[in-house]
Design a protein around this motif. Structure first.
Motif, PDB file in Angstrom:
ATOM      1  N   PHE A  73       0.850  -1.150   0.056  1.00 13.28           N
ATOM      2  CA  PHE A  73       0.041  -0.026   0.078  1.00 13.28           C
ATOM      3  C   PHE A  73       0.793   1.298   0.014  1.00 13.28           C
ATOM      4  CE2 PHE A  73      -3.469  -2.612   0.579  1.00 13.28           C
ATOM      5  CZ  PHE A  73      -3.203  -3.308   1.592  1.00 13.28           C
ATOM      6  N   GLY A  74       0.491   2.118  -0.750  1.00 13.94           N
ATOM      7  CA  GLY A  74       1.111   3.487  -0.600  1.00 13.94           C
ATOM      8  C   GLY A  74       0.722   4.179   0.667  1.00 13.94           C
ATOM      9  N   PRO A  75       1.919   4.476   1.460  1.00 11.80           N
ATOM     10  CA  PRO A  75       1.646   5.098   2.569  1.00 11.80           C
ATOM     11  C   PRO A  75       0.851   6.088   2.783  1.00 11.80           C
ATOM     12  CG  PRO A  75       3.963   5.458   1.897  1.00 11.80           C
ATOM     13  CD  PRO A  75       3.090   4.561   0.833  1.00 11.80           C
ATOM     14  N   ASP A  76       0.682   7.289   1.985  1.00  7.26           N
ATOM     15  CA  ASP A  76      -0.156   8.059   1.977  1.00  7.26           C
ATOM     16  C   ASP A  76      -1.648   7.665   1.820  1.00  7.26           C
ATOM     17  OD1 ASP A  76       1.796   9.896   2.489  1.00  7.26           O
ATOM     18  OD2 ASP A  76       1.884  10.489   0.308  1.00  7.26           O
ATOM     19  N   HIS A  77      -1.738   7.055   0.969  1.00  4.24           N
ATOM     20  CA  HIS A  77      -3.327   6.192   0.785  1.00  4.24           C
ATOM     21  C   HIS A  77      -3.415   5.587   1.908  1.00  4.24           C
ATOM     22  CE1 HIS A  77      -6.225   3.795  -0.712  1.00  4.24           C
ATOM     23  NE2 HIS A  77      -5.718   2.631  -0.216  1.00  4.24           N
ATOM     24  N   THR A  78      -2.622   4.755   2.726  1.00 11.01           N
ATOM     25  CA  THR A  78      -3.201   4.094   3.921  1.00 11.01           C
ATOM     26  C   THR A  78      -3.473   5.006   4.859  1.00 11.01           C
ATOM     27  OG1 THR A  78      -1.304   2.359   3.318  1.00 11.01           O
ATOM     28  CG2 THR A  78      -2.300   2.366   5.341  1.00 11.01           C
ATOM     29  N   THR A  79      -2.696   5.928   5.062  1.00  8.91           N
ATOM     30  CA  THR A  79      -3.014   6.961   6.252  1.00  8.91           C
ATOM     31  C   THR A  79      -4.298   7.468   6.018  1.00  8.91           C
ATOM     32  OG1 THR A  79      -0.758   7.303   6.135  1.00  8.91           O
ATOM     33  CG2 THR A  79      -1.930   8.880   7.467  1.00  8.91           C
ATOM     34  N   ARG A  80      -4.623   7.998   4.918  1.00  8.84           N
ATOM     35  CA  ARG A  80      -5.760   8.671   4.574  1.00  8.84           C
ATOM     36  C   ARG A  80      -7.093   7.656   4.656  1.00  8.84           C
ATOM     37  NH1 ARG A  80      -5.643   9.690  -0.694  1.00  8.84           N
ATOM     38  NH2 ARG A  80      -3.191  10.446  -0.637  1.00  8.84           N
ATOM     39  N   ALA A  81      -7.040   6.441   4.032  1.00 11.45           N
ATOM     40  CA  ALA A  81      -7.911   5.377   4.212  1.00 11.45           C
ATOM     41  C   ALA A  81      -8.497   5.527   5.717  1.00 11.45           C
ATOM     42  CB  ALA A  81      -7.516   4.337   3.500  1.00 11.45           C
ATOM     43  N   ILE A  82      -7.426   5.062   6.706  1.00 13.52           N
ATOM     44  CA  ILE A  82      -7.546   4.689   8.007  1.00 13.52           C
ATOM     45  C   ILE A  82      -8.141   5.804   8.617  1.00 13.52           C
ATOM     46  CG2 ILE A  82      -6.513   4.098  10.299  1.00 13.52           C
ATOM     47  CD1 ILE A  82      -6.739   1.716   8.191  1.00 13.52           C
ATOM     48  N   LEU A  83      -7.457   7.070   8.348  1.00 19.27           N
ATOM     49  CA  LEU A  83      -7.761   8.082   9.403  1.00 19.27           C
ATOM     50  C   LEU A  83      -8.895   8.798   8.901  1.00 19.27           C
ATOM     51  CD1 LEU A  83      -4.511   9.558  10.139  1.00 19.27           C
ATOM     52  CD2 LEU A  83      -5.612   8.025  11.580  1.00 19.27           C
ATOM     53  N   SER A  84      -9.450   8.597   7.606  1.00 20.75           N
ATOM     54  CA  SER A  84     -10.752   9.344   7.258  1.00 20.75           C
ATOM     55  C   SER A  84     -11.907   8.218   7.739  1.00 20.75           C
ATOM     56  CB  SER A  84     -10.816   9.699   5.702  1.00 20.75           C
ATOM     57  OG  SER A  84     -10.546   8.521   5.064  1.00 20.75           O
ATOM     58  N   ALA A  85     -11.606   6.874   7.839  1.00 20.72           N
ATOM     59  CA  ALA A  85     -12.615   5.989   7.860  1.00 20.72           C
ATOM     60  C   ALA A  85     -13.509   6.123   9.350  1.00 20.72           C
ATOM     61  CB  ALA A  85     -11.990   4.550   7.901  1.00 20.72           C
ATOM     62  N   GLY A  86     -13.182   6.819  10.109  1.00 20.22           N
ATOM     63  CA  GLY A  86     -13.962   6.990  11.396  1.00 20.22           C
ATOM     64  C   GLY A  86     -14.530   8.511  11.241  1.00 20.22           C
ATOM     65  N   GLY A  95       6.875  14.304  16.263  1.00 20.04           N
ATOM     66  CA  GLY A  95       6.752  14.238  17.660  1.00 20.04           C
ATOM     67  C   GLY A  95       5.906  12.933  18.251  1.00 20.04           C
ATOM     68  N   GLY A  96       5.200  12.228  17.679  1.00 20.84           N
ATOM     69  CA  GLY A  96       4.801  10.898  17.896  1.00 20.84           C
ATOM     70  C   GLY A  96       3.339  11.163  18.773  1.00 20.84           C
ATOM     71  N   ARG A  97       3.088  12.362  19.095  1.00 18.49           N
ATOM     72  CA  ARG A  97       1.906  12.304  19.609  1.00 18.49           C
ATOM     73  C   ARG A  97       0.593  12.687  18.638  1.00 18.49           C
ATOM     74  NH1 ARG A  97       0.162  11.867  24.688  1.00 18.49           N
ATOM     75  NH2 ARG A  97       1.921  12.240  26.070  1.00 18.49           N
ATOM     76  N   LEU A  98      -0.654  11.687  18.951  1.00 23.24           N
ATOM     77  CA  LEU A  98      -1.490  11.710  17.873  1.00 23.24           C
ATOM     78  C   LEU A  98      -2.662  12.818  18.303  1.00 23.24           C
ATOM     79  CD1 LEU A  98      -2.648   8.054  17.600  1.00 23.24           C
ATOM     80  CD2 LEU A  98      -1.157   9.282  16.075  1.00 23.24           C
ATOM     81  N   SER A  99      -3.093  13.682  17.485  1.00 20.22           N
ATOM     82  CA  SER A  99      -4.068  14.486  17.734  1.00 20.22           C
ATOM     83  C   SER A  99      -5.368  13.859  18.289  1.00 20.22           C
ATOM     84  CB  SER A  99      -4.660  15.096  16.341  1.00 20.22           C
ATOM     85  OG  SER A  99      -5.354  14.463  15.574  1.00 20.22           O
ATOM     86  N   ARG A 100      -6.012  14.250  18.935  1.00 19.04           N
ATOM     87  CA  ARG A 100      -7.248  14.056  19.481  1.00 19.04           C
ATOM     88  C   ARG A 100      -8.146  13.170  18.485  1.00 19.04           C
ATOM     89  NH1 ARG A 100      -9.802  14.522  24.649  1.00 19.04           N
ATOM     90  NH2 ARG A 100      -7.902  15.682  25.259  1.00 19.04           N
ATOM     91  N   GLU A 101      -8.427  14.146  17.351  1.00 16.38           N
ATOM     92  CA  GLU A 101      -9.304  13.524  16.244  1.00 16.38           C
ATOM     93  C   GLU A 101      -8.581  12.356  15.566  1.00 16.38           C
ATOM     94  OE1 GLU A 101     -11.980  14.207  13.434  1.00 16.38           O
ATOM     95  OE2 GLU A 101     -11.985  14.694  15.452  1.00 16.38           O
ATOM     96  N   ASP A 102      -7.286  12.003  15.606  1.00 16.26           N
ATOM     97  CA  ASP A 102      -6.639  10.862  15.005  1.00 16.26           C
ATOM     98  C   ASP A 102      -7.015   9.589  15.972  1.00 16.26           C
ATOM     99  OD1 ASP A 102      -5.879  12.142  12.679  1.00 16.26           O
ATOM    100  OD2 ASP A 102      -3.885  12.122  13.194  1.00 16.26           O
ATOM    101  N   GLN A 103      -6.727   9.901  17.168  1.00 16.55           N
ATOM    102  CA  GLN A 103      -7.102   8.952  18.325  1.00 16.55           C
ATOM    103  C   GLN A 103      -8.603   8.492  18.038  1.00 16.55           C
ATOM    104  OE1 GLN A 103      -6.427   9.743  22.438  1.00 16.55           O
ATOM    105  NE2 GLN A 103      -4.348  10.640  22.120  1.00 16.55           N
ATOM    106  N   ARG A 104      -9.375   9.267  17.928  1.00 17.25           N
ATOM    107  CA  ARG A 104     -10.767   9.373  17.939  1.00 17.25           C
ATOM    108  C   ARG A 104     -10.958   8.204  16.598  1.00 17.25           C
ATOM    109  NH1 ARG A 104     -15.429  10.221  15.783  1.00 17.25           N
ATOM    110  NH2 ARG A 104     -14.442  11.797  14.269  1.00 17.25           N
ATOM    111  N   ARG A 105     -10.244   8.608  15.490  1.00 16.90           N
ATOM    112  CA  ARG A 105     -10.641   7.761  14.331  1.00 16.90           C
ATOM    113  C   ARG A 105     -10.125   6.307  14.651  1.00 16.90           C
ATOM    114  NH1 ARG A 105      -9.321  12.649  10.306  1.00 16.90           N
ATOM    115  NH2 ARG A 105     -11.635  13.641  10.479  1.00 16.90           N
ATOM    116  N   LEU A 106      -8.920   6.231  14.860  1.00 17.55           N
ATOM    117  CA  LEU A 106      -8.215   5.024  15.366  1.00 17.55           C
ATOM    118  C   LEU A 106      -9.109   4.245  16.326  1.00 17.55           C
ATOM    119  CD1 LEU A 106      -4.240   5.336  15.973  1.00 17.55           C
ATOM    120  CD2 LEU A 106      -5.558   4.115  14.009  1.00 17.55           C
ATOM    121  N   GLY A 107      -9.633   4.819  17.102  1.00 14.15           N
ATOM    122  CA  GLY A 107     -10.490   3.918  18.060  1.00 14.15           C
ATOM    123  C   GLY A 107     -11.744   3.699  17.475  1.00 14.15           C
ATOM    124  N   ASP A 108     -12.367   4.335  16.519  1.00 15.19           N
ATOM    125  CA  ASP A 108     -13.467   4.016  15.846  1.00 15.19           C
ATOM    126  C   ASP A 108     -13.324   2.732  15.304  1.00 15.19           C
ATOM    127  OD1 ASP A 108     -15.372   5.741  16.814  1.00 15.19           O
ATOM    128  OD2 ASP A 108     -15.812   6.210  14.487  1.00 15.19           O
TER     129      ASP A 108
END
Lengths: 183, 88
Positions: free
Chosen positions: A167-180, B11-24
């Motif tokens: 997977f392209g890293p940028d694609h992965t990040t965007r897909a995961i982080l936007s899914a929620g 930095g290695g710190r996730l934003s609150r928003e990213d945490q929430r999305r991962l958690g979801d």
């Protein structure tokens, strides 16, 4: 051996989340189910040590977690071979909307160190408090908190940068982080 | 080239928003398994153990615990899952 129906019902009620926890830990449905079975057997053999009125679910999670840890120590090499089977094991659920993202996520989850993974699952998915998770993992509350934080950060790292193969890293990040982002 | 070492960009710190999305996502992946319910294998296991031979031979037939609930009753127990929702 006979059990009070309420005890048996409580055990049955805990099975779905025990399985989800076990699958998260070992990344393989068959092994997870064996682990759940062993947990139930162990629990029933030691039912006298269960204190009525306390949390049956937490008690079972503790047993399962300890069984997994001792097995993990024995079969470390095998356990690391989970990446493929983990995603594979969950392919049969077409109701998932964003399956690709889930699979990437699961692969990343399987790469977390076990103590971080279990902490993240217990707190982030099983619905246990930090205190309960600490009791289950037999460690301090602060340890659980820092494991959860490290797990999140590591997951994010993995999903961001560890996409060199498929997977392209940028694609992965965007897909995961936007899914929620919905709801 | 492939390295396991985390290469942190900032930095290695996730934003609150990213945490929430991962958690979801985590929660949904977990719930996906939970929704599968209790496989027969475990219902049978608990029934067998509850029905085990020891109790029957060692105790009289009037032992109240011999009145086993029907298997179907056990399925209802699923609905009561997760009694301890609420993390901090």
């Amino acid at each position: 051996m006979t059990m009070r129906p309420s005890v048996r019902d409580a055990m049955l009620a805990a099975v779905p989340s025990l399985r989800a926890f076990a699958i998260s830990l070992c990344g393989n449905v068959d092994r997870a189910d064996d682990l759940v079975q062993e947990t139930l057997l162990r629990a029933m053999a030691n039912i006298d040590s269960f204190q009525p009125g306390t949390n049956m679910s937490a008690w079972l999670f503790t047993i399962l977690r300890n069984l997994f840890r001792s097995e993990y120590r024995k079969r470390r090499r095998e356990v690391e071979d989970t990446d493929g089977s983990y995603a594979e094991s969950l392919k049969s659920h077409p109701e998932q909307h964003s399956r690709v993202e889930f699979e990437e996520f699961r692969v990343a989850l399987a790469k977390l160190p076990p103590d971080q993974r279990e902490a993240l699952i217990l707190v982030g998915a099983s619905g246990f408090s930090y205190e309960e998770a600490a009791a289950i993992c037999d460690c301090a509350v602060g340890t659980i908190k820092s494991r959860v934080n490290r797990a999140r950060t590591r997951l994010s790292d993995l999903l961001s940068i560890d996409g060199t193969d498929d997977f392209g890293p940028d694609h992965t990040t965007r897909a995961i982080l936007s899914a929620g982002g919905r709801s | 080239m492939h390295t396991e070492a985390p290469v942190r960009k900032a930095g290695g710190r996730l934003s609150r928003e990213d945490q929430r999305r991962l958690g979801d996502i985590l929660q949904r992946a977990y719930d996906d398994v939970v929704r599968q319910g209790v496989p027969d294998r475990f219902k049978n296991l608990l029934n067998e153990l509850d029905d085990g031979p020891e109790g029957a031979s060692a105790r009289g037939p009037d032992d109240e615990r011999r009145h086993n609930p029907e298997p179907d009753r056990l399925v209802e127990a699923r609905g009561r899952d997760n009694p301890n929702k609420g993390s901090s």
